[in-house]
Design a protein around this motif. Structure first.
Motif, PDB file in Angstrom:
ATOM      1  N   GLU A  45       0.978  -1.204   0.024  1.00 13.08           N
ATOM      2  CA  GLU A  45       0.056   0.039  -0.060  1.00 13.08           C
ATOM      3  C   GLU A  45       0.886   1.195  -0.174  1.00 13.08           C
ATOM      4  N   SER A  46       1.849   1.268   0.914  1.00 10.07           N
ATOM      5  CA  SER A  46       3.001   2.476   0.785  1.00 10.07           C
ATOM      6  C   SER A  46       3.488   2.567  -0.528  1.00 10.07           C
ATOM      7  N   TYR A  47       3.647   1.423  -1.189  1.00 14.28           N
ATOM      8  CA  TYR A  47       4.665   1.609  -2.340  1.00 14.28           C
ATOM      9  C   TYR A  47       3.462   1.855  -3.463  1.00 14.28           C
ATOM     10  N   ALA A  48       2.437   1.679  -3.392  1.00 18.00           N
ATOM     11  CA  ALA A  48       1.112   2.252  -4.236  1.00 18.00           C
ATOM     12  C   ALA A  48       1.138   3.833  -4.389  1.00 18.00           C
ATOM     13  N   HIS A  49       1.024   4.410  -2.958  1.00 23.06           N
ATOM     14  CA  HIS A  49       1.131   5.601  -2.818  1.00 23.06           C
ATOM     15  C   HIS A  49       2.454   6.319  -3.400  1.00 23.06           C
ATOM     16  N   LEU A  50       3.652   5.981  -3.009  1.00 22.59           N
ATOM     17  CA  LEU A  50       4.708   6.387  -3.506  1.00 22.59           C
ATOM     18  C   LEU A  50       5.024   6.513  -4.998  1.00 22.59           C
ATOM     19  N   GLU A  51       4.446   5.468  -5.523  1.00 23.01           N
ATOM     20  CA  GLU A  51       4.764   5.258  -7.004  1.00 23.01           C
ATOM     21  C   GLU A  51       3.633   6.391  -7.791  1.00 23.01           C
ATOM     22  N   HIS A  52       2.431   6.371  -7.133  1.00 22.13           N
ATOM     23  CA  HIS A  52       1.478   7.357  -7.849  1.00 22.13           C
ATOM     24  C   HIS A  52       1.780   8.700  -7.564  1.00 22.13           C
ATOM     25  N   LEU A  53       2.489   9.164  -6.088  1.00 19.08           N
ATOM     26  CA  LEU A  53       2.797  10.371  -6.078  1.00 19.08           C
ATOM     27  C   LEU A  53       4.191  10.776  -6.922  1.00 19.08           C
ATOM     28  N   GLU A  54       5.035   9.765  -7.185  1.00 17.28           N
ATOM     29  CA  GLU A  54       6.169  10.026  -8.242  1.00 17.28           C
ATOM     30  C   GLU A  54       5.539  10.128  -9.551  1.00 17.28           C
ATOM     31  N   GLN A  55       4.685   9.586  -9.907  1.00 14.51           N
ATOM     32  CA  GLN A  55       4.279   9.750 -11.177  1.00 14.51           C
ATOM     33  C   GLN A  55       3.574  11.220 -11.401  1.00 14.51           C
ATOM     34  N   GLN A  56       2.969  11.753 -10.371  1.00 17.39           N
ATOM     35  CA  GLN A  56       2.403  13.074 -10.247  1.00 17.39           C
ATOM     36  C   GLN A  56       3.414  14.213 -10.097  1.00 17.39           C
ATOM     37  N   GLY A  57       4.940  13.676  -9.867  1.00 15.50           N
ATOM     38  CA  GLY A  57       5.889  14.746  -9.532  1.00 15.50           C
ATOM     39  C   GLY A  57       5.878  15.193  -8.512  1.00 15.50           C
ATOM     40  N   CYS A  58       5.227  14.771  -7.400  1.00 12.40           N
ATOM     41  CA  CYS A  58       5.281  15.195  -5.925  1.00 12.40           C
ATOM     42  C   CYS A  58       6.530  14.871  -5.167  1.00 12.40           C
ATOM     43  N   ILE A  59       7.026  13.644  -5.646  1.00  8.38           N
ATOM     44  CA  ILE A  59       8.474  13.326  -5.192  1.00  8.38           C
ATOM     45  C   ILE A  59       9.248  12.783  -6.123  1.00  8.38           C
ATOM     46  N   VAL A  60      10.433  12.337  -5.885  1.00  5.50           N
ATOM     47  CA  VAL A  60      11.242  11.727  -6.694  1.00  5.50           C
ATOM     48  C   VAL A  60      12.124  10.694  -5.962  1.00  5.50           C
ATOM     49  N   SER A  61      12.636   9.782  -6.739  1.00  2.00           N
ATOM     50  CA  SER A  61      13.220   8.638  -6.087  1.00  2.00           C
ATOM     51  C   SER A  61      14.619   8.386  -6.600  1.00  2.00           C
ATOM     52  N   GLU A  62      15.557   8.046  -5.843  1.00  2.00           N
ATOM     53  CA  GLU A  62      16.836   7.852  -6.171  1.00  2.00           C
ATOM     54  C   GLU A  62      17.131   6.320  -5.470  1.00  2.00           C
ATOM     55  N   GLN A  63      17.693   5.532  -6.349  1.00  2.00           N
ATOM     56  CA  GLN A  63      17.626   3.966  -5.945  1.00  2.00           C
ATOM     57  C   GLN A  63      16.376   3.417  -5.439  1.00  2.00           C
ATOM     58  N   THR A  64      16.351   3.373  -4.162  1.00  2.00           N
ATOM     59  CA  THR A  64      15.194   2.968  -3.577  1.00  2.00           C
ATOM     60  C   THR A  64      14.614   3.608  -2.615  1.00  2.00           C
ATOM     61  N   GLU A  65      15.182   5.180  -2.469  1.00  2.00           N
ATOM     62  CA  GLU A  65      14.672   5.779  -1.513  1.00  2.00           C
ATOM     63  C   GLU A  65      13.746   7.101  -2.396  1.00  2.00           C
ATOM     64  N   TYR A  66      12.974   7.545  -1.570  1.00  2.00           N
ATOM     65  CA  TYR A  66      11.997   8.726  -2.033  1.00  2.00           C
ATOM     66  C   TYR A  66      12.220   9.854  -1.239  1.00  2.00           C
ATOM     67  N   ARG A  67      12.084  11.139  -1.823  1.00  2.00           N
ATOM     68  CA  ARG A  67      12.244  12.417  -1.085  1.00  2.00           C
ATOM     69  C   ARG A  67      11.256  13.431  -1.852  1.00  2.00           C
TER      70      ARG A  67
END
Length: 332
Positions: A288-310
């Protein structure tokens, strides 16, 4: 139509199977799991409506999860029933080795990507293996969105509703009256919010697909929904909107975790949201956490580097202004 409540010791409450037997056809929608005792429960409940397993002509499965398709193979073996499921889930229900190997490999890759500890991987893998029920699978006929079938006084229409799984389907019921009823399976549950992300790791951007499913339920304005677990839903539109609100609140919490904790992986976000996880929730929490992180990255709200998000700087600024502790999703 009769609702048959079958025990479920693991997931969202009793499984519901739906029996259509008021006419020449005997049809079952979903079958319950294959745990000891479920087959006997099904036999007893069918008998209370004057039906035996060998009388079943057709079985429609809402999706591939074991608590919904568990008895499909044994039922087909006893009755010769035709079994139908959406084409996206068909190979898993058929027990195709390649499909199951692909699913297992993908799960393991995600477990590594999410940062799941080794002992938790072992635990959840054992749980998944214990509920796979890959032996004695049924032969299946694949169905698609928009297909219709006649069942006694009903016409049922298949509505593809992905998110929880790739091939999950609703079944709209038309009995010629003004009622607009739907068998909602795990797309719409009365108490829990169906898991997205962990429940079927094959689904791309599962949160976006699930929000689309919920919005289609809102648009349809069904009078009643008959879910895969627990009691009938009297106002499906309201329930779908409640779940959309829930996911907006969860998206906010995911972003807030990144704000407080700094860059981190999926498992760390999951731990912040859900705490210590056991049994099947070891899969559902980070999924569930990944689903939200992935969606928020798709929206451009967060970015990922390797396995971390910011957070992005712009998101950090916007987050500080959200007094309602919700993050609007792109589909509202």
């Amino acid at each position: 139509m009769e609702c048959l409540a079958l025990s479920n010791r693991t997931f969202e409450g009793n499984n519901n199977a739906y029996l259509f037997a008021d006419g020449p056809d005997t049809v079952l929608v979903d079958t319950g799991d294959r745990l000891p005792g479920t087959h006997d429960q099904l036999e007893q409940q069918l008998a209370s409506h004057g039906v035996a397993i060998e009388d079943i002509d057709r079985v429609f499965l809402s999706h591939w999860h074991g608590d919904h398709r568990g008895l499909a193979g044994p039922i087909q073996e006893e009755s010769g029933a035709d079994v139908f499921v959406h084409k996206a889930d068909a190979d898993l229900v058929r027990g195709e080795t390649a499909a199951w190997d692909e699913l297992t490999d993908l799960q393991m890759r995600y477990f590594d990507q999410w940062g799941m500890p080794e002992e938790k991987k072992e635990t959840v893998t054992d749980v998944l293996d214990s509920y796979a029920w890959r032996d004695n699978p049924p032969e299946v006929t694949a169905i698609e969105d928009g297909d219709t079938f006649s069942i006694n006084e009903y016409t049922i229409r298949v509505v593809h509703a992905p998110g929880h799984t790739a091939g999950l389907c609703l079944f709209e019921l038309d009995d010629g009256s003004d009622n607009s009823d739907v068998l909602s399976s795990d797309a719409l549950l009365p108490k829990y919010t169906p898991n997205v992300g962990g429940a079927d790791v094959r689904v791309d951007d599962p949160l976006a697909q699930y929000i689309d499913t919920l919005q289609s339920i809102v648009t349809a304005e069904y009078d009643r929904a008959w879910p895969g677990h627990r009691d009938r839903i009297a106002d499906p539109t309201e329930r779908a909107n409640v779940i959309i609100d829930h996911h907006e609140e969860r998206s906010y919490r995911v972003l807030d975790a990144l704000r407080r904790l700094g860059p981190c992986d999926t498992w760390t976000v999951s731990d912040d949201l859900f705490g210590e996880l056991e049994h099947i929730h070891i899969l559902h929490g980070p999924g569930e956490s990944y689903a939200h992180l992935e969606h928020l990255e798709q929206q451009g709200c967060i970015v990922s580097e390797q396995t971390e998000y910011r957070l992005t700087d712009e998101t950090a600024k916007r987050l500080a202004t959200r007094d309602d502790e919700r993050w609007p999703l792109c589909h509202d």
